[in-house]
Each structure stands twice: as C-alpha cells, then as structure tokens.
Motif scaffolding. Structure first.
Motif, short mmCIF file in Angstrom:
data_model
loop_
_atom_site.label_atom_id
_atom_site.label_comp_id
_atom_site.label_asym_id
_atom_site.label_seq_id
_atom_site.Cartn_x
_atom_site.Cartn_y
_atom_site.Cartn_z
N GLU A 117 -11.88 -0.42 -10.17
CA GLU A 117 -11.88 0.56 -9.08
C GLU A 117 -11.20 0.02 -7.83
O GLU A 117 -10.85 0.77 -6.93
CB GLU A 117 -13.32 0.97 -8.77
N LEU A 118 -11.03 -1.31 -7.78
CA LEU A 118 -10.37 -1.91 -6.62
C LEU A 118 -8.86 -2.00 -6.79
O LEU A 118 -8.15 -2.38 -5.87
CB LEU A 118 -10.90 -3.34 -6.42
N SER A 119 -8.37 -1.66 -7.98
CA SER A 119 -6.97 -1.96 -8.26
C SER A 119 -6.02 -1.16 -7.36
O SER A 119 -5.02 -1.69 -6.87
CB SER A 119 -6.65 -1.79 -9.74
N LYS A 120 -6.35 0.12 -7.12
CA LYS A 120 -5.47 0.93 -6.27
C LYS A 120 -5.47 0.37 -4.85
O LYS A 120 -4.43 0.22 -4.22
CB LYS A 120 -5.96 2.38 -6.29
N PHE A 121 -6.68 0.06 -4.38
CA PHE A 121 -6.80 -0.50 -3.04
C PHE A 121 -5.99 -1.80 -2.92
O PHE A 121 -5.26 -2.01 -1.95
CB PHE A 121 -8.29 -0.75 -2.70
N CYS A 122 -6.11 -2.68 -3.94
CA CYS A 122 -5.40 -3.97 -3.88
C CYS A 122 -3.90 -3.76 -3.78
O CYS A 122 -3.22 -4.44 -3.02
CB CYS A 122 -5.73 -4.82 -5.12
N ARG A 123 -3.40 -2.79 -4.55
CA ARG A 123 -1.96 -2.52 -4.52
C ARG A 123 -1.51 -2.08 -3.13
O ARG A 123 -0.55 -2.58 -2.58
CB ARG A 123 -1.61 -1.44 -5.55
N LYS A 124 -2.28 -1.14 -2.58
CA LYS A 124 -1.92 -0.59 -1.25
C LYS A 124 -2.05 -1.65 -0.16
O LYS A 124 -1.25 -1.72 0.75
CB LYS A 124 -2.85 0.58 -0.91
N PHE A 125 -3.12 -2.44 -0.28
CA PHE A 125 -3.44 -3.42 0.74
C PHE A 125 -2.40 -4.54 0.82
O PHE A 125 -2.21 -5.16 1.86
CB PHE A 125 -4.83 -4.00 0.40
N THR A 126 -1.72 -4.77 -0.32
CA THR A 126 -0.74 -5.87 -0.39
C THR A 126 0.34 -5.71 0.70
O THR A 126 0.74 -6.70 1.31
CB THR A 126 -0.08 -5.89 -1.79
N VAL A 127 0.78 -4.47 0.92
CA VAL A 127 1.92 -4.26 1.82
C VAL A 127 1.61 -4.68 3.27
O VAL A 127 2.29 -5.55 3.82
CB VAL A 127 2.43 -2.79 1.74
N PRO A 128 0.56 -4.13 3.90
CA PRO A 128 0.29 -4.57 5.29
C PRO A 128 -0.15 -6.03 5.37
O PRO A 128 0.19 -6.72 6.33
CB PRO A 128 -0.84 -3.64 5.75
N LEU A 129 -0.86 -6.51 4.34
CA LEU A 129 -1.30 -7.91 4.39
C LEU A 129 -0.08 -8.83 4.33
O LEU A 129 0.02 -9.80 5.09
CB LEU A 129 -2.27 -8.21 3.24
N ARG A 130 0.86 -8.51 3.44
CA ARG A 130 2.06 -9.35 3.31
C ARG A 130 2.81 -9.42 4.64
O ARG A 130 3.22 -10.48 5.09
CB ARG A 130 2.96 -8.79 2.21
N GLN A 131 2.94 -8.25 5.24
CA GLN A 131 3.67 -8.17 6.51
C GLN A 131 3.02 -9.07 7.57
O GLN A 131 3.68 -9.85 8.24
CB GLN A 131 3.61 -6.73 7.00
N SER A 132 1.70 -8.95 7.65
CA SER A 132 0.99 -9.72 8.66
C SER A 132 1.01 -11.22 8.34
O SER A 132 1.15 -12.05 9.25
CB SER A 132 -0.44 -9.19 8.76
N LEU A 133 0.89 -11.56 7.08
CA LEU A 133 0.94 -12.98 6.69
C LEU A 133 2.29 -13.57 7.06
O LEU A 133 2.38 -14.71 7.53
CB LEU A 133 0.70 -13.13 5.18
N ARG A 134 3.35 -12.77 6.88
CA ARG A 134 4.70 -13.25 7.24
C ARG A 134 4.79 -13.47 8.75
O ARG A 134 5.25 -14.51 9.21
CB ARG A 134 5.76 -12.24 6.82
N GLN A 135 4.29 -12.45 9.49
CA GLN A 135 4.36 -12.54 10.96
C GLN A 135 3.64 -13.79 11.47
O GLN A 135 4.07 -14.42 12.43
CB GLN A 135 3.68 -11.32 11.58
N HIS A 136 2.53 -14.14 10.80
CA HIS A 136 1.73 -15.27 11.29
C HIS A 136 2.11 -16.60 10.62
O HIS A 136 1.43 -17.61 10.80
CB HIS A 136 0.24 -14.99 11.10
N GLY A 137 3.17 -16.57 9.83
CA GLY A 137 3.70 -17.83 9.27
C GLY A 137 2.97 -18.34 8.04
O GLY A 137 3.20 -19.47 7.61
N PHE A 138 2.09 -17.54 7.44
CA PHE A 138 1.40 -18.00 6.22
C PHE A 138 2.24 -17.73 4.97
O PHE A 138 2.03 -18.36 3.94
CB PHE A 138 0.03 -17.33 6.08
#
Ligand code: SAM
Length: 361
Positions: A117-138
């Motif tokens: 049941e989390l799989s759709k959420f995980c897919r969607k969540f990847t995009v903003p998390l990736r962006q923010s991780l990049r911005q913060h240098g992780f």
C-alpha cells in the motif's frame, strides 16, 4: 544507530537473520537481531557502529540465500509529520556526521500486503525527496561515478530507515525482486521459477553458451511441464521424467521424450546431458544427494533444482543439504564445482540451487 537492514520474503525473517548472523560473525561482525515475523525485513544492530557499512561491503550479497536486498541503516526517522516528511528526513541527515554523498536514491518498502500500500506513495515521494537531497548536497548532481545508493525504507507512512549501500554489492532491482510476466502458453506457473533461476544464476553474457539450442536436458519431476517448457523454448531436447501427464503441446514440439519412471532411479542412456533440472517434491537431503551424484558421475554439467523446505529450521536444513552435496562431490572425486542457493522471488517454501561442475585443466 548503525544497523544492517535486510529485505526478505515475509515469514522468512528468522532464516534471513540466522544466516546473516552466521555470515557476519565469521567476518568478525557481531550484533543482535530485531525481526518481527511477517514484516518482510530484519534489522541487525551492530555492536560497533562502523561495522554496518563494512559488512555490506565485504560480504558479497549473492552469498546470502534469504536476503533479497540490504543497506547499512544509519538513521531511523520516526513519527514524522506527514505534511513535511521531506523536511524531517533532511533535518535528520543534517544532524549526522559523515553521511556519504550518494549517486542515486531508492525509496522502498517491505514486500508485504501492508507494504504494497506504500508503493504508490514511495514512487511519488521520490521526486521531491530527490530534489531536496540534491539541494542539500546529500545526492550528487551527477549520478555517474558514485557508488553509494541512498536508501529510504518506509515501514509505514510516518517511519523510515535511511542508509547506504554499495551499488556494486546490492541488488539493482526494486525491492530486490525480479518481476517476470507469466508466459500465457506455459503449462504451469512454475515456469517462472526456472526463468528466474536462469536469470539469477547464469550471467546474461553466458546465456548463449550455457543455455544453447540443441543441448540435451533432463527434467526430473517434470509434469505438467513448466520447467520443460523453459528448456524447449531455448531449443533444447528434454527427457521429461514423471509418472504424471505432460502437456501435449510440449510433446508436439518433437523436442520432448516423456519417461514414466522414478526420478531417483532414472539413468540417461547417453551421457550427453548438459542440464539437469529437478522440481520433485521430496525430502531436501534426498534431492540434494541425487543432484550431487549426477554431477559427480558426470551425467550432467549443470544442475538447477529446488529443495523443498521443512516447516521449521529452514536455514539449518539448507545448510545441511549444501554440506551433504559438498562432501559427496569431494568424496567422489569432483574437486572443481560451484554451488549456490537462493530463495528466489517465485520460490515459496523452497530454495533454488545451482550446481555446476568445472573442467579441471
Ligand atoms: C511441483 S511438481 C513439478 C512441476 C514442474 N516443475 C512444472 O513446472 O510443471 C512435482 C512433480 O514431481 C513428480 N514427482 C514426485 N516424485 C517423483 C519421483 N520420485 N519420480 C518422478 N517424478 C516425481 C510429481 O509427479 C509432480 O508432477
């Protein structure tokens, strides 16, 4: 925290945990396990912090039978506010000394009904998390040349483990699962097990050489014919051994000879068999010895087979079978062979084993 998070089939947590503890302790890594039955994952807490990452680098993941995927878990982010999970993960990472810069992000969940049941959420969540991780240098701006994979593993929508794995020593597949589409013309769904086994155990570049058209194969316990179907599809000639009925369309290919015989006493007339496959429902020790015997007698070159597991002490039972095979091969003069087992995605109460005799030069 410094732990290793292991993914496994739900219900096999104890097996994955026992196996990992054994392998880790042999390499001087000690800790304790946190495993909830049915959760689809295991947490191995290391007594020494730095060893979580070390063990995921030094122990080849393909040595593990019951683990599909793993990473060194560095953070457990709990009770997140669902309005700002990205912010909370970034904040937790910022509190961490020396979190390595990663090349790629994987947001995953356990392979359970609740996890799915989390799989759709995980897919969607990847995009903003990736962006923010990049911005913060992780996360590196460019993926290439960076061997660290950043894992975020959600156990529910407010809690996740965050950590790192080495790209060259973790599964490239989502959740460590090889998804295959069932061929519509296969006589049984078991066909998927052999397809997965070939993909997992035989490197793709070797398929042309070791899964060649025109090869001879024996299938013990062949009916209704899912495994024979895979061999026929690859252009092989198959001796199918079973007292049951075999699928007519397989017989119509002209590539299959069906022998109504006992798989434990069947002996191929000509010693020109390359592949032996076996899916008989029998005691695992009995099947293991039969397979080792075929290879030791040089009745085949490679064998792919299932060991049906007992209800209890499944890991111990697999280990016992592996030991029996090694001993039998050595006692019978077979010194160069490779032997590997894996609890494949399409396996249930069984593991798949690959045994190959090597030429002594
Ligand atoms: C799980 S089924 C095999 C399914 C097959 N791999 C497929 O893909 O269709 C097990 C088969 O093993 C056969 N079997 C069990 N014991 C056997 C024996 N001693 N000799 C030959 N066949 C045996 C059974 O008759 C049964 O058809």
């Amino acid at each position: 925290m410094a732990a290793v998070l292991l993914y496994c089939r739900a219900g096999f947590e104890n097996d994955a945990a026992n196996e990992f503890m054994q392998q880790a302790s042999e390499r001087g890594v000690f800790g304790y396990v946190n495993a909830k039955k049915g959760s689809g994952y295991v947490i191995f807490e290391c007594y020494q912090q730095e060893q979580a990452e070390q063990i995921t680098n030094i122990l080849p993941i393909e040595h593990l039978i019951f683990t599909r995927q793993w990473f060194a878990s560095i953070l457990h982010v709990q009770n997140m506010d669902i309005k700002d999970r990205v912010g909370e993960i970034i904040h937790a990472l910022q509190q961490q000394d020396n979190f390595p810069v990663c090349g790629n992000l994987r947001v995953e969940h356990p392979d359970t009904d609740a996890g799915k049941e989390l799989s759709k959420f995980c897919r969607k969540f990847t995009v903003p998390l990736r962006q923010s991780l990049r911005q913060h240098g992780f996360l590196a701006k460019q993926e290439q040349d960076n061997e660290n994979e950043l894992f975020v593993f959600f156990t529910d929508n407010q809690n996740c483990y965050v950590g790192v794995a080495n790209k060259n020593n973790c599964s490239p597949l989502p959740l460590g699962i090889l998804r295959l589409k069932a061929p519509s013309d296969a006589p049984s769904r078991s066909a998927l097990k052999l397809e997965e086994a070939f993909q997992v155990f035989i490197p793709k570049i070797k398929h042309e050489e070791r899964l060649r058209s025109g090869m001879n194969a024996v299938d013990l316990g062949a009916c209704p014919g899912g495994w024979t179907y895979q061999l026929v599809k690859r252009g092989m000639f198959v001796q199918a051994i079973d007292n049951g009925a075999i699928d007519q369309s397989l017989m119509d290919t002209g590539q299959v000879t069906h022998f109504m015989a006992d798989g434990f006493s069947y002996e191929p007339k000509k010693k020109n068999v390359y592949w032996l496959v076996c899916d008989m429902v029998e005691k695992p020790q009995r099947v293991a010895l039969l397979m080792a015997d075929w290879v030791a007698k040089e009745w085949c070159v490679e064998a792919m087979f299932n060991l049906k597991l007992p209800m209890k002490r499944r890991y111990e039972s697999v280990m016992e079978c592996m030991e029996l095979m090694r001993d039998h091969l050595k006692e019978n003069g077979c010194r160069k062979f490779s032997l590997r087992a894996k609890h494949l995605y399409h396996d249930r109460e069984e593991v798949t084993v690959h045994l190959r005799r090597h030429r002594v030069s």
